[in-house]
Scaffold this motif. Sequence first.
Motif, PDB file in Angstrom:
ATOM      1  N   LEU A   1       0.495  -1.571  -0.429  1.00 21.69           N
ATOM      2  CA  LEU A   1      -0.206  -0.114  -0.055  1.00 21.69           C
ATOM      3  C   LEU A   1       0.619   1.084   0.256  1.00 21.69           C
ATOM      4  CD1 LEU A   1      -2.538   0.892   0.207  1.00 21.69           C
ATOM      5  CD2 LEU A   1      -2.643   0.954   2.697  1.00 21.69           C
ATOM      6  N   SER A   2       1.942   1.193   0.720  1.00 17.77           N
ATOM      7  CA  SER A   2       2.528   2.771   0.755  1.00 17.77           C
ATOM      8  C   SER A   2       3.846   3.037  -0.384  1.00 17.77           C
ATOM      9  CB  SER A   2       3.699   2.494   1.904  1.00 17.77           C
ATOM     10  OG  SER A   2       3.670   1.709   2.971  1.00 17.77           O
ATOM     11  N   ARG A   3       4.409   1.291  -0.984  1.00 17.23           N
ATOM     12  CA  ARG A   3       4.708   1.651  -2.991  1.00 17.23           C
ATOM     13  C   ARG A   3       3.628   2.464  -3.400  1.00 17.23           C
ATOM     14  NH1 ARG A   3       9.318   1.216  -4.999  1.00 17.23           N
ATOM     15  NH2 ARG A   3       8.966   0.684  -7.586  1.00 17.23           N
ATOM     16  N   GLN A   4       2.604   1.635  -3.272  1.00 16.36           N
ATOM     17  CA  GLN A   4       0.601   2.219  -4.681  1.00 16.36           C
ATOM     18  C   GLN A   4       1.067   3.248  -4.248  1.00 16.36           C
ATOM     19  OE1 GLN A   4      -1.630  -0.774  -2.833  1.00 16.36           O
ATOM     20  NE2 GLN A   4      -1.605  -1.216  -5.095  1.00 16.36           N
ATOM     21  N   LEU A   5       0.898   4.214  -2.572  1.00 16.02           N
ATOM     22  CA  LEU A   5       0.258   5.840  -2.453  1.00 16.02           C
ATOM     23  C   LEU A   5       1.347   6.388  -3.657  1.00 16.02           C
ATOM     24  CD1 LEU A   5      -1.281   6.865  -1.524  1.00 16.02           C
ATOM     25  CD2 LEU A   5      -0.625   6.482   0.892  1.00 16.02           C
ATOM     26  N   MET A   6       2.554   5.971  -2.798  1.00 18.03           N
ATOM     27  CA  MET A   6       3.848   6.566  -3.013  1.00 18.03           C
ATOM     28  C   MET A   6       4.095   7.035  -4.889  1.00 18.03           C
ATOM     29  SD  MET A   6       6.525   6.453  -0.874  1.00 18.03           S
ATOM     30  CE  MET A   6       6.680   5.990   1.211  1.00 18.03           C
ATOM     31  N   LEU A   7       3.535   6.169  -5.297  1.00 18.96           N
ATOM     32  CA  LEU A   7       3.882   6.125  -7.411  1.00 18.96           C
ATOM     33  C   LEU A   7       2.827   7.182  -7.926  1.00 18.96           C
ATOM     34  CD1 LEU A   7       3.785   2.279  -7.902  1.00 18.96           C
ATOM     35  CD2 LEU A   7       5.669   4.352  -8.716  1.00 18.96           C
ATOM     36  N   GLU A   8       1.450   6.875  -6.607  1.00 19.86           N
ATOM     37  CA  GLU A   8       0.787   8.031  -7.267  1.00 19.86           C
ATOM     38  C   GLU A   8       0.553   9.418  -7.277  1.00 19.86           C
ATOM     39  OE1 GLU A   8      -3.638   7.880  -8.495  1.00 19.86           O
ATOM     40  OE2 GLU A   8      -2.292   5.809  -9.066  1.00 19.86           O
ATOM     41  N   MET A   9       1.501  10.145  -5.925  1.00 23.30           N
ATOM     42  CA  MET A   9       2.212  11.040  -5.519  1.00 23.30           C
ATOM     43  C   MET A   9       2.721  11.410  -6.607  1.00 23.30           C
ATOM     44  SD  MET A   9       2.286  10.956  -1.435  1.00 23.30           S
ATOM     45  CE  MET A   9       0.617  10.537  -0.287  1.00 23.30           C
ATOM     46  N   LEU A  10       3.707  10.041  -7.347  1.00 26.51           N
ATOM     47  CA  LEU A  10       4.440  10.406  -8.167  1.00 26.51           C
ATOM     48  C   LEU A  10       4.230  10.661  -9.451  1.00 26.51           C
ATOM     49  CD1 LEU A  10       7.288   7.468  -7.573  1.00 26.51           C
ATOM     50  CD2 LEU A  10       7.696  10.167  -7.036  1.00 26.51           C
ATOM     51  N   HIS A  11       2.990  10.427  -9.738  1.00 29.53           N
ATOM     52  CA  HIS A  11       1.828  10.398 -11.347  1.00 29.53           C
ATOM     53  C   HIS A  11       1.604  12.020 -10.916  1.00 29.53           C
ATOM     54  CE1 HIS A  11       2.133   7.142 -12.909  1.00 29.53           C
ATOM     55  NE2 HIS A  11       1.882   6.552 -12.434  1.00 29.53           N
ATOM     56  N   MET A  12       1.698  12.666  -9.698  1.00 31.24           N
ATOM     57  CA  MET A  12       0.955  14.301 -10.098  1.00 31.24           C
ATOM     58  C   MET A  12       1.634  15.038  -9.873  1.00 31.24           C
ATOM     59  SD  MET A  12      -1.315  14.188  -5.954  1.00 31.24           S
ATOM     60  CE  MET A  12      -2.848  12.369  -6.125  1.00 31.24           C
ATOM     61  N   GLY A  13       2.942  14.758  -9.981  1.00 30.72           N
ATOM     62  CA  GLY A  13       4.811  15.072 -10.200  1.00 30.72           C
ATOM     63  C   GLY A  13       4.995  15.086  -9.306  1.00 30.72           C
ATOM     64  N   LEU A  14       4.885  15.168  -7.739  1.00 31.44           N
ATOM     65  CA  LEU A  14       5.396  15.762  -6.723  1.00 31.44           C
ATOM     66  C   LEU A  14       6.745  14.738  -5.943  1.00 31.44           C
ATOM     67  CD1 LEU A  14       2.508  15.710  -4.662  1.00 31.44           C
ATOM     68  CD2 LEU A  14       3.701  17.797  -4.780  1.00 31.44           C
ATOM     69  N   PRO A  15       7.160  15.658  -5.448  1.00 36.41           N
ATOM     70  CA  PRO A  15       8.592  14.970  -4.937  1.00 36.41           C
ATOM     71  C   PRO A  15       8.076  14.652  -3.035  1.00 36.41           C
ATOM     72  CG  PRO A  15       9.002  17.072  -5.782  1.00 36.41           C
ATOM     73  CD  PRO A  15       7.463  17.390  -5.809  1.00 36.41           C
ATOM     74  N   LEU A  16       9.373  13.145  -2.642  1.00 34.51           N
ATOM     75  CA  LEU A  16       8.546  12.463  -1.790  1.00 34.51           C
ATOM     76  C   LEU A  16       9.502  12.564  -1.272  1.00 34.51           C
ATOM     77  CD1 LEU A  16       6.436   9.962  -3.358  1.00 34.51           C
ATOM     78  CD2 LEU A  16       5.859  12.037  -2.933  1.00 34.51           C
ATOM     79  N   ALA A  17       9.244  12.457   0.660  1.00 33.14           N
ATOM     80  CA  ALA A  17       9.949  12.627   1.845  1.00 33.14           C
ATOM     81  C   ALA A  17       9.496  12.128   2.262  1.00 33.14           C
ATOM     82  CB  ALA A  17      10.644  14.034   1.110  1.00 33.14           C
ATOM     83  N   THR A  18      10.544  10.970   2.938  1.00 28.19           N
ATOM     84  CA  THR A  18      10.369  10.058   4.249  1.00 28.19           C
ATOM     85  C   THR A  18      10.776   9.727   5.124  1.00 28.19           C
ATOM     86  OG1 THR A  18       8.682   7.739   5.094  1.00 28.19           O
ATOM     87  CG2 THR A  18      10.776   7.576   3.456  1.00 28.19           C
ATOM     88  N   GLU A  19      11.271   9.470   6.612  1.00 27.25           N
ATOM     89  CA  GLU A  19      11.806   8.867   7.560  1.00 27.25           C
ATOM     90  C   GLU A  19      11.920   7.447   7.579  1.00 27.25           C
ATOM     91  OE1 GLU A  19      12.636   8.636  12.504  1.00 27.25           O
ATOM     92  OE2 GLU A  19      11.548  10.357  11.609  1.00 27.25           O
ATOM     93  N   LEU A  20      13.758   7.047   7.131  1.00 26.43           N
ATOM     94  CA  LEU A  20      13.657   5.962   6.862  1.00 26.43           C
ATOM     95  C   LEU A  20      14.086   5.190   8.420  1.00 26.43           C
ATOM     96  CD1 LEU A  20      15.912   5.431   3.909  1.00 26.43           C
ATOM     97  CD2 LEU A  20      13.039   4.988   4.371  1.00 26.43           C
ATOM     98  N   LEU A  21      13.172   4.737   8.800  1.00 24.44           N
ATOM     99  CA  LEU A  21      12.910   4.241  10.407  1.00 24.44           C
ATOM    100  C   LEU A  21      14.061   2.727  10.326  1.00 24.44           C
ATOM    101  CD1 LEU A  21      12.721   4.606  13.573  1.00 24.44           C
ATOM    102  CD2 LEU A  21      10.958   3.637  12.830  1.00 24.44           C
ATOM    103  N   GLN A  22      12.839   1.722   9.503  1.00 24.73           N
ATOM    104  CA  GLN A  22      13.933   0.797   9.738  1.00 24.73           C
ATOM    105  C   GLN A  22      14.521   0.456   8.566  1.00 24.73           C
ATOM    106  OE1 GLN A  22      15.279  -2.745  10.099  1.00 24.73           O
ATOM    107  NE2 GLN A  22      13.408  -3.027  11.716  1.00 24.73           N
ATOM    108  N   PRO A  23      15.938  -0.163   8.817  1.00 17.91           N
ATOM    109  CA  PRO A  23      16.755  -0.213   7.081  1.00 17.91           C
ATOM    110  C   PRO A  23      16.725  -0.795   6.448  1.00 17.91           C
ATOM    111  CG  PRO A  23      18.203   0.503   9.186  1.00 17.91           C
ATOM    112  CD  PRO A  23      16.846  -0.086   9.239  1.00 17.91           C
ATOM    113  N   MET A  24      15.743  -1.790   6.893  1.00 22.74           N
ATOM    114  CA  MET A  24      15.097  -3.960   5.589  1.00 22.74           C
ATOM    115  C   MET A  24      14.325  -2.658   5.256  1.00 22.74           C
ATOM    116  SD  MET A  24      15.865  -7.147   8.479  1.00 22.74           S
ATOM    117  CE  MET A  24      14.324  -7.601   6.682  1.00 22.74           C
ATOM    118  N   ALA A  25      13.457  -1.867   5.992  1.00 25.51           N
ATOM    119  CA  ALA A  25      11.950  -1.433   4.592  1.00 25.51           C
ATOM    120  C   ALA A  25      12.434  -0.244   3.355  1.00 25.51           C
ATOM    121  CB  ALA A  25      11.241  -0.730   5.588  1.00 25.51           C
TER     122      ALA A  25
END
Length: 362
Positions: free
Chosen positions: A141-165
């Motif tokens: 779901l997280s990846r799907q949601l981010m792909l949708e936002m990229l389609h809107m032309g937005l750069p994306l940011a996140t905090e990477l908490l778990q290196p495995m993720a």
Amino acid sequence: MNISISALPLATTAAQALPLAPAANAPALQRLPSTVELKQQLPLARELNQQVSGHRNAIRAILEGRDPRLLVVVGPCSLHDPDSALEYAERLATLATDVQDQLLLVMRAYVEKPRTTVGWKGLAYDPRMDGSDDMVGGLKLSRQLMLEMLHMGLPLATELLQPMAAGYLDDLLSWVAVGARTTESQIHREMASGLKMPVGFKNGTDGGVAIACDAMRSAAHPHRHFGVSAEGHPAIIETAGNPDTHLVLRGGHRGPNYDHDSVAQVHQALGKAGVSARIMVDCSHANSGKNPLNQPKVFNDVLQQRLLGDRSLVAAMLESHLFEGSQAIGPGMRYGVSVTDGCLGWEDTEALLRDAAFALRG
């Protein structure tokens, strides 16, 4: 692309979630798909890959002083509802176009949340917010949601908490944060050294910047470390080092650290450590006294310092959602209201950023 929490299966395909024999006194486990499997299932199209690369380069140019615009990472404290997240993203994409001559707006797409003790850990961990902890579905779901936002032309940011993720999402991101509690972690410094986008290290919870300076110096160097390959196997990971790190001021136990005198002290500390003075101010957390309605005051103070000539203040961060405040997770939750830290509402956010763009046009 249809995105729905309710549509997430409790058990995904056998290739993605194979039950393992539980150990004594331990819950049943599921295998996660490898990062390459999820990326093949939800691929990043070539044109979007080029878009992400362009956004990363634009952020680098701001950090290096080659682009005079102000970088602003803005959006919900955490994503929990796809519908409200996408509505926010649509509004932000329109605003980003209107102010792009002065501001580069990057959307917060935070799907992991650090917890002081216990609590909801974010969309990637528990997408239904019911304790079922369907991490297979959460990553998808997280990846799907981010792909949708990229389609809107937005750069994306996140905090990477778990290196495995990190490997499930890293190709979608233009900017990454390492939090105050993890900046001191060797594992997170090693992870940052291998990321292909700019990384902001937050100052420690005491408000000091020495730990973040050490983190930036460490992440700039190559590393060999234990990790997991894209195919899901234990591996020795070799990184080249990340030259695109910077400091994020978020205040600390002693109070805010965004004011002129605090920033001057930070300049001295960065110079002594041999670290470039390129600073983002997190307008939330201790800098706002944990009151989201104080964020405009912090932002405007930073903006004035910048207008008076402090070009080291290259970026700001705002926690913002469709409606202000926060709410507990449970029945009857309000649409567009944060379920983690309190946020500024959209109307105030839009006005703040439009006013900033106007002031910067000078």
